[in-house]
Scaffold this motif. Structure first.
Motif, PDB file in Angstrom:
ATOM      1  N   LEU A 153      75.293  61.232  23.349  1.00  0.00           N
ATOM      2  CA  LEU A 153      76.278  62.107  22.711  1.00  0.00           C
ATOM      3  C   LEU A 153      75.633  63.018  21.670  1.00  0.00           C
ATOM      4  CD1 LEU A 153      79.172  63.020  22.223  1.00  0.00           C
ATOM      5  CD2 LEU A 153      79.574  60.955  20.876  1.00  0.00           C
ATOM      6  N   ASP A 154      74.658  62.481  20.953  1.00  0.00           N
ATOM      7  CA  ASP A 154      74.112  63.238  19.825  1.00  0.00           C
ATOM      8  C   ASP A 154      73.626  64.650  20.178  1.00  0.00           C
ATOM      9  OD1 ASP A 154      74.595  61.395  17.690  1.00  0.00           O
ATOM     10  OD2 ASP A 154      73.147  60.076  18.686  1.00  0.00           O
ATOM     11  N   PRO A 155      72.907  64.839  21.284  1.00  0.00           N
ATOM     12  CA  PRO A 155      72.402  66.184  21.569  1.00  0.00           C
ATOM     13  C   PRO A 155      73.490  67.225  21.824  1.00  0.00           C
ATOM     14  CG  PRO A 155      71.264  64.535  22.901  1.00  0.00           C
ATOM     15  CD  PRO A 155      72.407  63.843  22.254  1.00  0.00           C
ATOM     16  N   VAL A 156      74.709  66.810  22.153  1.00  0.00           N
ATOM     17  CA  VAL A 156      75.722  67.824  22.475  1.00  0.00           C
ATOM     18  C   VAL A 156      76.557  68.219  21.247  1.00  0.00           C
ATOM     19  CG1 VAL A 156      75.907  66.834  24.800  1.00  0.00           C
ATOM     20  CG2 VAL A 156      77.690  66.355  23.123  1.00  0.00           C
ATOM     21  N   LEU A 157      76.402  67.469  20.163  1.00  0.00           N
ATOM     22  CA  LEU A 157      77.317  67.659  19.023  1.00  0.00           C
ATOM     23  C   LEU A 157      77.260  69.069  18.450  1.00  0.00           C
ATOM     24  CD1 LEU A 157      76.793  64.251  17.164  1.00  0.00           C
ATOM     25  CD2 LEU A 157      78.799  64.974  18.479  1.00  0.00           C
ATOM     26  N   GLU A 158      76.051  69.610  18.339  1.00  0.00           N
ATOM     27  CA  GLU A 158      75.921  70.887  17.631  1.00  0.00           C
ATOM     28  C   GLU A 158      75.988  72.097  18.541  1.00  0.00           C
ATOM     29  OE1 GLU A 158      72.331  70.185  15.322  1.00  0.00           O
ATOM     30  OE2 GLU A 158      73.274  68.267  14.795  1.00  0.00           O
ATOM     31  N   THR A 159      76.126  71.865  19.835  1.00  0.00           N
ATOM     32  CA  THR A 159      76.035  72.996  20.764  1.00  0.00           C
ATOM     33  C   THR A 159      77.347  73.275  21.492  1.00  0.00           C
ATOM     34  OG1 THR A 159      75.202  71.401  22.348  1.00  0.00           O
ATOM     35  CG2 THR A 159      73.572  72.787  21.234  1.00  0.00           C
ATOM     36  N   HIS A 160      78.352  72.452  21.299  1.00  0.00           N
ATOM     37  CA  HIS A 160      79.566  72.607  22.095  1.00  0.00           C
ATOM     38  C   HIS A 160      80.753  73.061  21.243  1.00  0.00           C
ATOM     39  CE1 HIS A 160      77.070  70.776  25.076  1.00  0.00           C
ATOM     40  NE2 HIS A 160      78.034  70.760  25.973  1.00  0.00           N
ATOM     41  N   ASP A 161      81.645  73.831  21.874  1.00  0.00           N
ATOM     42  CA  ASP A 161      82.832  74.331  21.170  1.00  0.00           C
ATOM     43  C   ASP A 161      83.950  73.296  21.144  1.00  0.00           C
ATOM     44  OD1 ASP A 161      81.915  77.200  20.927  1.00  0.00           O
ATOM     45  OD2 ASP A 161      81.826  76.924  23.102  1.00  0.00           O
ATOM     46  N   VAL A 162      83.977  72.470  22.176  1.00  0.00           N
ATOM     47  CA  VAL A 162      85.044  71.477  22.298  1.00  0.00           C
ATOM     48  C   VAL A 162      84.420  70.116  22.576  1.00  0.00           C
ATOM     49  CG1 VAL A 162      87.058  70.740  23.637  1.00  0.00           C
ATOM     50  CG2 VAL A 162      86.663  73.177  23.241  1.00  0.00           C
ATOM     51  N   ILE A 163      84.809  69.135  21.804  1.00  0.00           N
ATOM     52  CA  ILE A 163      84.414  67.752  22.085  1.00  0.00           C
ATOM     53  C   ILE A 163      85.693  67.025  22.482  1.00  0.00           C
ATOM     54  CG2 ILE A 163      83.355  65.640  21.202  1.00  0.00           C
ATOM     55  CD1 ILE A 163      81.394  67.907  21.050  1.00  0.00           C
ATOM     56  N   MET A 164      85.789  66.689  23.742  1.00  0.00           N
ATOM     57  CA  MET A 164      86.996  65.998  24.206  1.00  0.00           C
ATOM     58  C   MET A 164      86.665  64.538  24.467  1.00  0.00           C
ATOM     59  SD  MET A 164      89.526  66.778  27.435  1.00  0.00           S
ATOM     60  CE  MET A 164      89.825  68.469  26.942  1.00  0.00           C
ATOM     61  N   MET A 165      87.244  63.674  23.670  1.00  0.00           N
ATOM     62  CA  MET A 165      86.999  62.245  23.807  1.00  0.00           C
ATOM     63  C   MET A 165      88.023  61.658  24.780  1.00  0.00           C
ATOM     64  SD  MET A 165      84.505  62.262  21.764  1.00  0.00           S
ATOM     65  CE  MET A 165      84.078  60.520  21.929  1.00  0.00           C
ATOM     66  N   LEU A 166      87.565  60.815  25.685  1.00  0.00           N
ATOM     67  CA  LEU A 166      88.478  60.197  26.648  1.00  0.00           C
ATOM     68  C   LEU A 166      88.742  58.751  26.269  1.00  0.00           C
ATOM     69  CD1 LEU A 166      86.779  61.636  29.855  1.00  0.00           C
ATOM     70  CD2 LEU A 166      88.893  62.453  28.783  1.00  0.00           C
ATOM     71  N   ARG A 167      89.893  58.282  26.681  1.00  0.00           N
ATOM     72  CA  ARG A 167      90.300  56.932  26.337  1.00  0.00           C
ATOM     73  C   ARG A 167      89.432  55.894  27.056  1.00  0.00           C
ATOM     74  NH1 ARG A 167      94.445  53.744  24.676  1.00  0.00           N
ATOM     75  NH2 ARG A 167      95.008  51.981  26.001  1.00  0.00           N
ATOM     76  N   LEU A 168      88.994  54.915  26.305  1.00  0.00           N
ATOM     77  CA  LEU A 168      88.222  53.816  26.879  1.00  0.00           C
ATOM     78  C   LEU A 168      89.166  52.664  27.184  1.00  0.00           C
ATOM     79  CD1 LEU A 168      85.325  52.745  27.480  1.00  0.00           C
ATOM     80  CD2 LEU A 168      85.432  51.643  25.247  1.00  0.00           C
ATOM     81  N   GLN A 169      89.064  52.122  28.374  1.00  0.00           N
ATOM     82  CA  GLN A 169      89.941  51.001  28.696  1.00  0.00           C
ATOM     83  C   GLN A 169      89.156  49.692  28.739  1.00  0.00           C
ATOM     84  OE1 GLN A 169      91.946  52.792  32.095  1.00  0.00           O
ATOM     85  NE2 GLN A 169      93.837  52.763  30.898  1.00  0.00           N
ATOM     86  N   LEU A 170      89.740  48.710  28.107  1.00  0.00           N
ATOM     87  CA  LEU A 170      89.063  47.426  27.967  1.00  0.00           C
ATOM     88  C   LEU A 170      88.755  46.801  29.326  1.00  0.00           C
ATOM     89  CD1 LEU A 170      88.046  45.831  25.600  1.00  0.00           C
ATOM     90  CD2 LEU A 170      90.193  44.535  25.585  1.00  0.00           C
ATOM     91  N   GLU A 171      89.615  47.100  30.323  1.00  0.00           N
ATOM     92  CA  GLU A 171      89.381  46.490  31.635  1.00  0.00           C
ATOM     93  C   GLU A 171      88.039  46.923  32.235  1.00  0.00           C
ATOM     94  OE1 GLU A 171      92.988  48.905  33.129  1.00  0.00           O
ATOM     95  OE2 GLU A 171      91.837  48.457  34.936  1.00  0.00           O
ATOM     96  N   ARG A 172      87.507  48.062  31.790  1.00  0.00           N
ATOM     97  CA  ARG A 172      86.187  48.488  32.286  1.00  0.00           C
ATOM     98  C   ARG A 172      85.091  47.554  31.771  1.00  0.00           C
ATOM     99  NH1 ARG A 172      89.400  50.848  35.550  1.00  0.00           N
ATOM    100  NH2 ARG A 172      90.482  52.620  34.655  1.00  0.00           N
ATOM    101  N   GLN A 173      85.311  47.025  30.573  1.00  0.00           N
ATOM    102  CA  GLN A 173      84.352  46.046  30.048  1.00  0.00           C
ATOM    103  C   GLN A 173      84.415  44.782  30.904  1.00  0.00           C
ATOM    104  OE1 GLN A 173      84.622  45.057  25.814  1.00  0.00           O
ATOM    105  NE2 GLN A 173      83.688  43.070  26.219  1.00  0.00           N
TER     106      GLN A 173
END
Lengths: 328, 422
Positions: free
Chosen positions: A215-235
């Motif tokens: 994630l770190d390399p994209v922080l300063e270069t992108h106009d939009v950071i869209m976070m998606l929901r994490l579902q526990l069942e994937r764990q």
């Protein structure tokens, strides 16, 4: 009535259904945004869709999307009929085909459907005279979400083109990610999908995305950071080891928030898991447009309802997606 | 009643005896003969191909237990209409073919049906549960020609090892459905570009190839004989090619859909293209086809898997895997592979006659004098349109509905009896 016909006259919507962004042309997509903009600026005083019936058929639970569609439809004067899985005959073993035909026989104008199986809205649209709106099907698409995301980007950034977007999290299971990928491909925006290798689907580059497992390399270069929901069942399915590790590697933490450019916005389709994919600071910061997304959802959905209504009687069939058969 | 039949002036293709020439073929007393006299029936075969009766070694006849999908009689009727004189039926009918009694039942029903020959394939494990060996010896004695839990993989490597060792005592092979189920749980179509775009759970090629790799290693270790069913992936081809080079007793088959169609067909969520293993990429198709052409893959088998219309007419996620093939295989092979030069006529015939016969250890698939009088006369020029409503099979779901094909069975003869004639 005059208001809506004036607004709709300038649009170039050409679809009988809204099954996915994948089916849309650039004109279709921009039509929704322009009608939604008008609706937000000058709410219609009359009830342009009075007498029309919308059936909300949610086979999978939903609060915000369902409510948002309900509000949008009622503002336009539509009658809304709710069918939930518990009360529908699906629980009595009726096939989706028969349920669809039954709905058709009752005579509704539009059907908004959410279903756990990818492709179910397309299946339903094949057997229905009503216009079908996909409110989320499996991991396939959630087109009105992508449209409200675009509307919010335009509102906050002043444009929907020339953007760099990062979609962060569980891309594999995300219909929001897919609808956004199609939309940005149509608009020529650059998308980076960011997530653990286990949650990024194979060959996603073919959809026009760049892939990053950090994630770190994209922080300063992108106009939009869209976070998606994490579902526990994937764990539980073994796709990532723990929410703590996930938050450390892919969460939008306070520290990461501080590194964003001044004009970068933070989005989330909701519902959020605060402390996992997004910190409280990020969710509540001035860059967060998460509540704007929710508010704009109503106008975008009103626009979709109006456009689909205007398309009725035009005898449209939804454009068949491009076949790329290479072998006979 | 067997009569004397003369098939005159056709292109006789018999790969088993390396014969490919214009000539006559006689059937006397139900057997191939060098000559004869006073034929009761003369078939003019000019411009037609005269080949050994076609054999499909991968068919699901569903009976006993799932007669709504198919019966032995309807499946056999479909077989002879499609040019097949023999079919090998898989053990995963509604009631598994895991006992000598079940094998005898299938043979009795086939005899009653009186059209195609049926070679039952017995289950490897009791109830197809993958836990304990079924009575392979008694089934072999009752007439089972191979053993397979097809439909589901044999996950336990110890069971697979013992099955290979045990079946080898009876000269039988184990037909392996290669699929690592941990890698395919919930999968609907090939894992790759289309699954990613449609948001569908993918079935990765490696789930097939890794099991095939295990199976050829077990065959090598035990000296047993393994047959890899429905090869769909390039990586599986590589596994088989390497194993054959190393002298492992391995054979393999490919289904017509896996050498002609790709995952792109699933973009409309059309259940007529849903089968297991799934349609894959153009690169896979090319690779499987090349393997079929060069002999790495020995035969063409339809994986005829009928389901009821009610079952198949559901949304993609809910509908079962499988399409029918007995009535389209020959037409598809001729139209899409032979006519356009991807596969020679000889190789196509070999892959549907002598090769499956050898894998099953049965004395068919040849026009040698004295061989059983099973013959298919093929009209390679006949154009016809696939209309599922006209199928003899109860299954109607086919990827080729509405397609115009060139080439069909004109006459099908089983042991000197004409069982199909257009």
């Amino acid at each position: 009535m005059a208001w809506t016909s004036q607004v709709l006259a300038t649009t170039r919507w050409n679809q009988a259904h809204l099954l996915g962004i994948r089916d849309l042309s650039r004109d279709d997509l921009l039509s929704v945004l322009s009608v939604a903009r008008e609706l937000k600026n000058v709410p219609p005083s009359d009830a342009p869709l009075r007498g029309r019936r919308l059936l909300a058929f949610f086979v999978e639970s939903s609060t915000r999307t369902r409510t948002s569609f309900g509000i949008a439809a009622r503002r336009l004067g539509m009658e809304v009929i709710d069918v939930s899985p518990g009360s529908s005959s699906l629980s009595k073993g009726e096939s989706l085909k028969d349920t669809t035909r039954t709905i058709d026989a009752m005579g509704v104008d539009q059907v908004v459907i959410r279903h756990p199986a990818s492709g179910a809205p397309r299946f339903v649209s094949n057997a229905l005279r009503a216009s079908v709106i996909n409110a989320g099907d499996g991991a396939n698409e959630h087109p009105t979400q992508a449209l409200l995301d675009l509307f919010t980007m335009e509102e906050r950034l002043g444009r929907v083109t020339g953007l760099r977007i990062a979609l962060v999290g569980d891309i594999l299971h995300s219909r929001v990610a897919r609808s956004n990928l199609w939309a940005h491909r149509l608009l020529g925006n650059r998308v980076t999908v960011v997530g653990p290798a286990t949650l990024v689907p194979r060959d996603v580059q073919a959809m026009g995305a760049d892939v990053s497992h950090r994630l770190d390399p994209v922080l300063e270069t992108h106009d939009v950071i869209m976070m998606l929901r994490l579902q526990l069942e994937r764990q539980h399915a073994g796709l990532f080891p723990s929410t703590a590790e996930y938050a450390e590697l892919f969460g939008l933490t306070r520290e990461r928030l501080a590194r964003l450019r001044e004009d970068t916005i933070v989005m989330h389709p909701g519902p959020m898991n605060r402390g996992w994919e997004i910190s409280a600071e990020a969710a509540d910061s001035g860059r967060s447009v998460i509540l704007d997304q929710v508010a704009n959802g109503v106008f975008v959905r009103m626009a979709v309802l109006l456009l689909l209504d205007s398309a009725r009687g035009k005898n449209l069939t939804t454009k068949a997606p491009k076949h790329e058969e290479r072998v006979s | 009643m067997a009569v004397t039949i003369l098939i005159k002036g056709g292109r006789v293709i018999d790969p088993a005896s390396k014969r490919d020439e214009i000539g006559d073929v006689w059937i006397v007393d139900g057997k191939i003969a060098a000559s004869g006299h006073a034929p009761q029936r003369t078939i003019e075969a000019r411009d037609q191909w005269v080949v050994p009766g076609l054999i499909d070694l991968h068919v699901h006849l569903r009976e006993p237990g799932h007669e709504a999908k198919e019966t032995i009689a309807s499946g056999c009727a479909a077989a002879v209409a499609g040019g097949f004189t023999s079919v090998a039926c898989m053990a995963n009918s509604g009631q598994p073919l895991d006992s000598a009694m079940a094998i005898r039942y299938v043979l009795d029903r086939a005899r009653e049906a009186g059209s195609a020959r049926v070679f039952p394939i017995g289950a490897v494990t009791k109830g197809l549960r993958g836990e304990q060996l079924a009575e392979i010896g008694l089934m072999a004695k009752a007439g089972a020609k191979a053993f397979s839990d097809d439909g589901v993989p044999i996950v336990n490597s110890e069971i697979m090892r013992r099955a290979l060792e045990y079946a080898a005592m009876f000269g039988s092979c184990i037909v392996s459905h290669c699929e690592d189920p941990d890698l395919t749980r919930g999968a609907l179509i090939n894992e790759g570009r289309v699954a990613t775009e449609l948001g569908l759970r993918g079935w990765p090629s490696v789930a097939e190839a890794s099991m095939a790799a295990r199976d050829v290693m077990l065959a090598r270790w035990t000296g047993g004989r393994v047959h890899i069913a429905h090869v769909s992936a390039r990586e599986t081809v590589e596994v088989i090619r390497a194993a054959k080079r190393n002298g492992v007793r391995v054979t393999a088959e490919a289904a017509p859909h896996h050498v002609t169609l790709t995952e792109e067909r699933l973009r409309e969520y059309d259940s007529r293209f849903k089968m297991n293993p799934p349609l894959r990429t153009a690169e896979d198709v090319e690779s499987v086809l090349a393997a079929l052409a060069d002999g790495t893959i020995d035969c063409i088998a339809s994986d005829h898997a009928p389901h009821t219309t009610e079952e198949k007419e559901q949304e993609l996620a809910a509908c079962p895997n499988g399409v029918v093939g007995l009535e389209t295989t020959l037409g598809v092979v001729l139209t899409d592979l032979v006519t356009n030069g991807k596969l020679s006529a000889t190789r196509a015939v070999e892959a549907m006659t002598v090769n499956p016969a050898r894998i099953l250890g049965v004395p068919y698939g040849t026009l040698a004098v004295g061989a059983p009088g099973d013959i298919t006369v093929i009209d390679p020029a006949r154009k016809w349109t696939v209309d599922p409503a006209k199928f003899r099979s109860k299954g109607r779901s086919t990827p080729w509905a509405g397609r115009t094909l060139k080439g069909a069975a004109a006459v099908t003869i089983v042991e000197g009896r004409i069982v199909h004639d257009v």
